[in-house]
Design an enzyme around this catalytic site. Structure first.
Site, mmCIF file in Angstrom:
data_model
loop_
_atom_site.group_PDB
_atom_site.id
_atom_site.type_symbol
_atom_site.label_atom_id
_atom_site.label_comp_id
_atom_site.label_asym_id
_atom_site.label_seq_id
_atom_site.Cartn_x
_atom_site.Cartn_y
_atom_site.Cartn_z
ATOM 1 N N HIS A 214 -7.079 -2.433 6.001
ATOM 2 C CA HIS A 214 -6.281 -1.341 6.561
ATOM 3 C C HIS A 214 -7.001 -0.009 6.362
ATOM 4 O O HIS A 214 -6.384 1.037 6.236
ATOM 5 C CB HIS A 214 -4.912 -1.324 5.878
ATOM 6 C CG HIS A 214 -3.889 -0.462 6.560
ATOM 7 N ND1 HIS A 214 -3.701 -0.450 7.925
ATOM 8 C CD2 HIS A 214 -2.978 0.417 6.057
ATOM 9 C CE1 HIS A 214 -2.722 0.393 8.223
ATOM 10 N NE2 HIS A 214 -2.281 0.936 7.119
ATOM 11 N N HIS B 23 0.864 -1.177 0.000
ATOM 12 C CA HIS B 23 0.000 0.000 0.000
ATOM 13 C C HIS B 23 0.895 1.219 0.000
ATOM 14 O O HIS B 23 2.130 1.099 0.066
ATOM 15 C CB HIS B 23 -0.953 -0.002 1.195
ATOM 16 C CG HIS B 23 -0.306 0.169 2.532
ATOM 17 N ND1 HIS B 23 0.601 -0.737 3.049
ATOM 18 C CD2 HIS B 23 -0.423 1.143 3.478
ATOM 19 C CE1 HIS B 23 1.001 -0.324 4.244
ATOM 20 N NE2 HIS B 23 0.390 0.812 4.516
ATOM 21 N N HIS C 203 6.925 -4.493 11.803
ATOM 22 C CA HIS C 203 6.183 -3.232 11.897
ATOM 23 C C HIS C 203 5.617 -3.123 13.312
ATOM 24 O O HIS C 203 4.416 -2.938 13.525
ATOM 25 C CB HIS C 203 5.059 -3.216 10.860
ATOM 26 C CG HIS C 203 4.522 -1.854 10.553
ATOM 27 N ND1 HIS C 203 3.664 -1.185 11.390
ATOM 28 C CD2 HIS C 203 4.681 -1.039 9.486
ATOM 29 C CE1 HIS C 203 3.318 -0.022 10.869
ATOM 30 N NE2 HIS C 203 3.940 0.092 9.701
ATOM 31 N N ASP D 234 5.485 5.421 5.063
ATOM 32 C CA ASP D 234 6.562 4.666 5.693
ATOM 33 C C ASP D 234 6.882 3.381 4.940
ATOM 34 O O ASP D 234 7.947 2.795 5.143
ATOM 35 C CB ASP D 234 6.225 4.360 7.161
ATOM 36 C CG ASP D 234 4.915 3.624 7.356
ATOM 37 O OD1 ASP D 234 3.939 3.979 6.674
ATOM 38 O OD2 ASP D 234 4.859 2.711 8.206
ATOM 39 N N HIS D 235 6.006 2.947 4.031
ATOM 40 C CA HIS D 235 6.247 1.733 3.252
ATOM 41 C C HIS D 235 6.838 2.014 1.870
ATOM 42 O O HIS D 235 7.283 1.078 1.203
ATOM 43 C CB HIS D 235 4.942 0.955 3.076
ATOM 44 C CG HIS D 235 4.455 0.317 4.334
ATOM 45 N ND1 HIS D 235 4.522 -1.038 4.570
ATOM 46 C CD2 HIS D 235 3.898 0.865 5.449
ATOM 47 C CE1 HIS D 235 4.028 -1.310 5.761
ATOM 48 N NE2 HIS D 235 3.638 -0.166 6.319
ATOM 49 N N ASP E 206 0.165 -3.921 6.012
ATOM 50 C CA ASP E 206 -0.529 -3.331 7.161
ATOM 51 C C ASP E 206 -2.001 -3.713 7.113
ATOM 52 O O ASP E 206 -2.677 -3.493 6.103
ATOM 53 C CB ASP E 206 -0.400 -1.803 7.136
ATOM 54 C CG ASP E 206 0.927 -1.332 7.669
ATOM 55 O OD1 ASP E 206 1.811 -2.183 7.905
ATOM 56 O OD2 ASP E 206 1.096 -0.105 7.842
ATOM 57 N N HIS F 81 1.047 3.981 2.133
ATOM 58 C CA HIS F 81 1.436 4.769 3.302
ATOM 59 C C HIS F 81 2.927 5.106 3.186
ATOM 60 O O HIS F 81 3.737 4.243 2.820
ATOM 61 C CB HIS F 81 1.176 3.984 4.588
ATOM 62 C CG HIS F 81 -0.093 4.377 5.281
ATOM 63 N ND1 HIS F 81 -0.816 3.507 6.061
ATOM 64 C CD2 HIS F 81 -0.776 5.564 5.331
ATOM 65 C CE1 HIS F 81 -1.880 4.128 6.557
ATOM 66 N NE2 HIS F 81 -1.870 5.372 6.126
#
Length: 291
Positions: free
Chosen positions: A159, A62, A247, A66-67, A182, A64
């Protein structure tokens, strides 16, 4: 040939000197799949002995930040190395919705550098080979290695408010690895994990810390991540032999806090092997000892 799973990052959006942004490397012989590319992924791959030119594909769960914060670095570094290795564009596997535009835009940010390098060294601008797929409600194959030894399935996960989020199931001749991305604990990941040898799953201590975060923004954040106790119950129910936690929310800073993650998974009834993730933790599919 053996299949290994290496955590290239176990952290969260808050920076940590010990935990890079989320990422998992699944390797079988010369097939190397990087799942997500959080902060410092390129550096962790170097520590693991893998250069960007060796990657067979980048799989995104996905968008987000931080990924995906290292996607541009990964693609750009591979491109800079291409005149040495000739491996060509990086295949990128992701949901067809927002991902193609995201990848295009982050690569465009390096336009000045690209123009300079093309004038002097490179043969053309950096590119990716997009393997974009519709969001699947049931597991569906989304990528297969040219050698036909490694296949990847995806399924949507829960998520929300992020709708375009998936988990991946990687099948090799040695066994099956599932990476959750996530998500809350959900039926979709349970189905994807049936028969898997290793389940790499995000973990949040939401039950244990419920009172501490009540009424704060963390209560909302915890609501769309996987509670450790519920995760243990799900892993027991589907019969996964090895659960790898990553995570980690909140990121543990002491051995005692690390142990609490496993303790809470055990409270859910899971009796298999638990590995509380740290960066560069590596396990071998089918190997009870791990590394």
């Amino acid at each position: 040939m053996t299949t290994t799973v290496t955590l290239t990052g176990t952290g969260v959006p808050f920076p940590s000197p010990d935990r890079a942004g989320p990422g998992v490397l699944v390797s079988h012989s010369d097939v190397h799949l990087q799942i997500d590319a959080g902060r410092s992924t390129v550096m962790r791959l170097a520590q693991a002995g893998i250069s960007p030119h060796q990657l067979s594909a980048l799989l995104l769960t996905h968008l987000h930040s931080d990924h995906v914060s290292d996607v541009a670095d990964l693609v750009h570094t591979r491109w800079v190395q291409d005149h040495m290795h000739g491996t060509g564009p990086l295949p990128v596997v992701a949901v067809a919705g927002h991902a193609p535009g995201f990848v295009r835009r982050v690569l465009a940010a390096n336009e000045f550098d690209v123009n300079v390098r093309v004038q002097h060294v490179q043969d053309g601008p950096p590119e990716v080979i997009g393997h974009w797929f519709d969001l699947p409600d049931v597991p569906a194959e989304v990528w297969r290695s040219p050698c036909d030894r490694v296949g990847v399935e995806a399924v949507r996960v829960r998520h929300e408010p992020v709708e375009q989020a998936v988990g991946y199931r990687v099948t090799t001749p040695d066994g099956v690895v599932v990476v959750s991305g996530d998500t809350r604990v959900c039926d979709e990941i349970a189905a994807l994990s049936a028969g898997a040898d290793v389940l790499v799953h995000e973990a949040c201590r939401s039950s244990a810390l419920a009172e501490a975060v009540k009424g704060t923004r963390f209560e909302t954040i915890f609501s769309y991540h996987a509670d450790t106790v519920a995760l243990g119950a799900m892993a027991r129910r589907v019969g996964v032999p090895h659960l790898v936690l990553t995570h980690l929310i909140p990121a543990p800073t002491s051995p005692e806090q690390v142990a609490e993650f496993e303790d809470e998974v055990r409270q859910g009834g899971f009796e298999g092997r638990v590995s509380v993730g740290h960066d560069l933790l590596s396990v071998t599919v089918g190997d009870a000892a791990g590394a």
